[in-house]
Design a protein around this motif. Structure first.
Motif, PDB file in Angstrom:
ATOM      1  N   LEU A 178      32.344 -15.216   1.653  1.00  0.00           N
ATOM      2  CA  LEU A 178      33.465 -14.839   0.690  1.00  0.00           C
ATOM      3  C   LEU A 178      33.807 -16.022  -0.122  1.00  0.00           C
ATOM      4  O   LEU A 178      34.597 -15.594  -1.002  1.00  0.00           O
ATOM      5  N   GLY A 179      33.524 -17.234   0.223  1.00  0.00           N
ATOM      6  CA  GLY A 179      34.077 -18.330  -0.767  1.00  0.00           C
ATOM      7  C   GLY A 179      33.551 -18.406  -2.006  1.00  0.00           C
ATOM      8  O   GLY A 179      32.653 -17.595  -2.575  1.00  0.00           O
ATOM      9  N   GLN A 180      34.572 -19.052  -2.806  1.00  0.00           N
ATOM     10  CA  GLN A 180      33.987 -19.411  -4.160  1.00  0.00           C
ATOM     11  C   GLN A 180      32.563 -20.020  -4.410  1.00  0.00           C
ATOM     12  O   GLN A 180      32.006 -19.406  -5.473  1.00  0.00           O
ATOM     13  N   LYS A 181      32.350 -20.655  -3.524  1.00  0.00           N
ATOM     14  CA  LYS A 181      30.758 -21.245  -3.681  1.00  0.00           C
ATOM     15  C   LYS A 181      29.620 -20.220  -3.518  1.00  0.00           C
ATOM     16  O   LYS A 181      28.733 -20.395  -4.361  1.00  0.00           O
ATOM     17  N   ASP A 182      30.026 -19.188  -2.925  1.00  0.00           N
ATOM     18  CA  ASP A 182      29.123 -18.024  -2.830  1.00  0.00           C
ATOM     19  C   ASP A 182      29.507 -16.767  -3.699  1.00  0.00           C
ATOM     20  O   ASP A 182      28.946 -15.725  -3.393  1.00  0.00           O
ATOM     21  N   PHE A 183      30.166 -17.096  -4.629  1.00  0.00           N
ATOM     22  CA  PHE A 183      30.778 -15.749  -5.410  1.00  0.00           C
ATOM     23  C   PHE A 183      29.665 -15.189  -6.181  1.00  0.00           C
ATOM     24  O   PHE A 183      29.716 -13.676  -5.999  1.00  0.00           O
ATOM     25  N   GLU A 184      28.581 -15.930  -6.426  1.00  0.00           N
ATOM     26  CA  GLU A 184      27.429 -14.773  -7.046  1.00  0.00           C
ATOM     27  C   GLU A 184      26.655 -14.101  -6.011  1.00  0.00           C
ATOM     28  O   GLU A 184      26.472 -13.098  -6.246  1.00  0.00           O
ATOM     29  N   ALA A 185      26.240 -14.983  -4.872  1.00  0.00           N
ATOM     30  CA  ALA A 185      25.859 -14.051  -3.841  1.00  0.00           C
ATOM     31  C   ALA A 185      26.549 -12.932  -3.469  1.00  0.00           C
ATOM     32  O   ALA A 185      26.024 -11.799  -3.026  1.00  0.00           O
ATOM     33  N   LEU A 221      17.493   1.783  -3.747  1.00  0.00           N
ATOM     34  CA  LEU A 221      18.773   1.316  -3.200  1.00  0.00           C
ATOM     35  C   LEU A 221      19.175  -0.296  -3.825  1.00  0.00           C
ATOM     36  O   LEU A 221      19.926  -0.941  -3.432  1.00  0.00           O
ATOM     37  N   ARG A 222      18.278  -0.710  -4.676  1.00  0.00           N
ATOM     38  CA  ARG A 222      18.515  -2.130  -5.535  1.00  0.00           C
ATOM     39  C   ARG A 222      18.115  -3.135  -4.251  1.00  0.00           C
ATOM     40  O   ARG A 222      17.099  -3.786  -4.228  1.00  0.00           O
ATOM     41  N   HIS A 223      18.964  -3.526  -3.498  1.00  0.00           N
ATOM     42  CA  HIS A 223      18.938  -4.394  -2.478  1.00  0.00           C
ATOM     43  C   HIS A 223      20.100  -4.363  -1.283  1.00  0.00           C
ATOM     44  O   HIS A 223      20.902  -3.793  -1.643  1.00  0.00           O
ATOM     45  N   PRO A 224      19.675  -5.115  -0.162  1.00  0.00           N
ATOM     46  CA  PRO A 224      20.791  -5.034   0.788  1.00  0.00           C
ATOM     47  C   PRO A 224      22.002  -5.631   0.284  1.00  0.00           C
ATOM     48  O   PRO A 224      21.643  -6.663  -0.793  1.00  0.00           O
ATOM     49  N   PRO A 225      22.929  -5.491   0.475  1.00  0.00           N
ATOM     50  CA  PRO A 225      24.475  -6.166   0.205  1.00  0.00           C
ATOM     51  C   PRO A 225      24.386  -7.722   0.165  1.00  0.00           C
ATOM     52  O   PRO A 225      23.915  -8.242   1.267  1.00  0.00           O
ATOM     53  N   GLY A 226      24.650  -8.316  -1.161  1.00  0.00           N
ATOM     54  CA  GLY A 226      24.380  -9.635  -1.034  1.00  0.00           C
ATOM     55  C   GLY A 226      25.357 -10.346  -0.137  1.00  0.00           C
ATOM     56  O   GLY A 226      24.918 -11.464   0.540  1.00  0.00           O
ATOM     57  N   HIS A 227      26.258  -9.971   0.181  1.00  0.00           N
ATOM     58  CA  HIS A 227      27.500 -10.673   1.209  1.00  0.00           C
ATOM     59  C   HIS A 227      26.790 -10.482   2.592  1.00  0.00           C
ATOM     60  O   HIS A 227      26.996 -11.522   3.345  1.00  0.00           O
ATOM     61  N   ILE A 228      26.166  -9.400   3.042  1.00  0.00           N
ATOM     62  CA  ILE A 228      25.607  -9.435   4.172  1.00  0.00           C
ATOM     63  C   ILE A 228      24.582 -10.300   4.420  1.00  0.00           C
ATOM     64  O   ILE A 228      24.391 -10.951   5.261  1.00  0.00           O
TER      65      ILE A 228
END
Length: 490
Positions: A154-161, A360-367
């Motif tokens: 959830l951090g800023q570094k992984d904001f895009e993901a 479904l596009r893709h599995p959720p990026g955060h997961i």
């Protein structure tokens, strides 16, 4: 809870005044139960801005609603739904029913409900003896490190993901870990273009069936087998052939000619846990090359092998590219994760990726990123080791209890997995047995569902030890044995 201003709207064609429309919208929402006592109304300023009208118009409407006891004013705090407001009726409004009834028997082009599936009570974890398969044991899961990985994702570094639409892509960190660490354990070498993330193994099986099968093609599957696969094949409207398994899984020589796709679970057959030996795997691959059919390998629970090391995946022996491999994290982490993967030649993955994008596009990026961290930081391996130790202990207790109470395996002893495939005496219906055992707080899985509709095979049942503590197993097995003895015809 504050009621959003966007809940309100004005009808430009209405013959009511603006104040009356606001009053009508509020009263109808209260009487329908959408607005509840104590909820805060939008401020007069905010609602006026939203509706594009004068603030005094909203104030007048609110004042009238206060006078009729729909609202109450709390000074500077604003307006709230009154505790004395008229209550919604206890019976459904006749206006909620459409004037014209739809004939759904004619309207539905295809049906997906009604098939027989594995069922368990929603409160299964409240049962003292839950011998059910595939559920996570919270005592074995690393909640703390999973939470830390989720927070890191959830951090800023992984904001895009976290926020980006991946379109047809997958998380490169997770793909890299699967390619470099997970697949090599199964003897599989692959490139990024040959892997696709899915929403669990069942989604992977559905994807393979959708791409490979048509009404003119034939699919072979094991019998008994995973009920979800049988229904997936049914929905493709292809021809299906059920091949009986033995103590070594699917016999290649029993496959009929003219098969286009073979679905198999060689590592731990579902539900018997039979493991296909290397010689039989090679024979199956040789026949696939000779006759030109493809193989879909469901390699679940390969980590849970206790008697000896797990056999190499069928895909690892594949030299001709005829095997489509499916894997999942649902059993090794937790079933609610719904994350799996397909490994196959690039032309197949290209089509699978296009199909996934449409559906479904893709599995959720955060997961995806959370799992990538959990795997790369070593928590996954620790999780597998912890589960392996606990399951090995439970398996030992289970084996001893089964021997003591004379319960019968449906086949031969297997190398691993987290369940046992059992057989009750003749004329014992395990569906009825299961219903009786619930009164003693015992859950088992009747085996009829694994054979498909219309079967007369009612003696088999499955008992798992992934969700039950070791100390409860002996008493639970005793209760099963006593229930079987009571159910036997005299």
């Amino acid at each position: 809870m504050a009621i959003p201003a966007e809940t309100f709207f004005l009808d430009p064609d209405s013959d009511r005044t603006l104040q009356q429309q606001i009053q009508k919208c509020t009263a109808e929402a209260i009487l329908s139960g959408r607005f509840r006592p104590g909820e805060k109304m939008p401020s007069t300023r905010k609602l006026a801005e939203h509706l594009g009208i004068a603030r005094i118009t909203v104030t007048i409407a609110y004042t009238e609603l206060v006078a009729n006891d729909y609202l109450t004013s709390r000074g500077r705090s604003g307006y709230f739904i009154s505790e004395n407001a008229p209550r919604p009726p206890d019976f459904p409004s006749s206006q909620s029913k459409p004037s014209a009834q739809v004939d759904w028997n004619r309207a539905l082009g295809r049906r997906y409900s009604g098939y027989v599936s594995i069922t368990r009570p929603p409160d299964w974890n409240s049962f003292r003896f839950p011998f059910i398969y595939g559920q996570a044991d919270p005592r074995l899961f690393d909640h703390q490190n999973w939470r830390l990985c989720a927070l890191q994702a959830l951090g800023q570094k992984d904001f895009e993901a976290l926020t980006s639409d991946y379109y047809e892509r997958d998380d490169p960190h997770l793909v890299e870990y699967i390619l470099r660490h997970i697949l090599p354990r199964r003897g599989i070498a692959a490139r990024p273009e040959e892997i696709l993330l899915t929403m669990g193994a069942q989604n992977a099986l559905w994807t393979a069936a959708q791409i490979l099968l048509t009404q003119r093609r034939t699919a072979a599957h094991e019998s008994p087998c995973y009920p979800g696969l049988r229904e997936i094949l049914t929905q493709t409207r292809c021809n299906t052939v059920a091949v009986d398994v033995d103590s070594e899984g699917l016999p290649p020589e029993k496959l009929p000619s003219g098969v286009d796709v073979v679905f198999t679970t060689p590592s731990h057959h579902c539900p018997t846990n039979a493991t296909m030996p290397i010689e039989r795997r090679k024979a199956l691959l040789e026949r696939s090359v000779q006759e030109g059919f493809l193989i879909v390998e469901d390699d679940y629970e390969f980590e849970l092998s206790f008697v000896k090391s797990p056999s190499p995946a069928l895909k690892s022996l594949d030299k001709a590219g005829t095997v489509i491999y499916t894997g999942s994290f649902s059993k090794s982490l937790f079933p609610g994760l719904r994350l799996g993967y397909l490994v196959a030649p690039e032309p197949f993955i290209q089509e699978a990726r296009a199909l996934r994008t449409l559906v479904l596009r893709h599995p959720p990026g955060h997961i995806q990123r959370t799992v990538a961290y959990f795997l790369s930081l070593g928590h996954y391996d620790a999780q597998i080791n912890r589960m392996g130790r606990a399951y090995r202990k439970r398996r030992g207790v289970m084996e001893q209890s089964l021997r003591e109470h004379g319960l019968t395996l449906a086949g031969t002893e297997t190398y691993g997995g987290s369940s046992y495939w059992m057989q009750a005496p003749e004329n014992v219906d395990t569906g009825e047995l299961s219903r009786r055992l619930r009164a003693d707080c015992v859950l088992i899985e009747p085996g009829q569902v694994f054979f498909g509709p219309g079967t007369t095979k009612r003696r088999c049942y499955r008992i798992a030890y992934s969700s039950i503590a070791s100390e409860r197993i002996p008493e639970g097995i005793r209760l099963i044995s006593e229930a079987i003895q009571a159910a036997e015809p005299t």
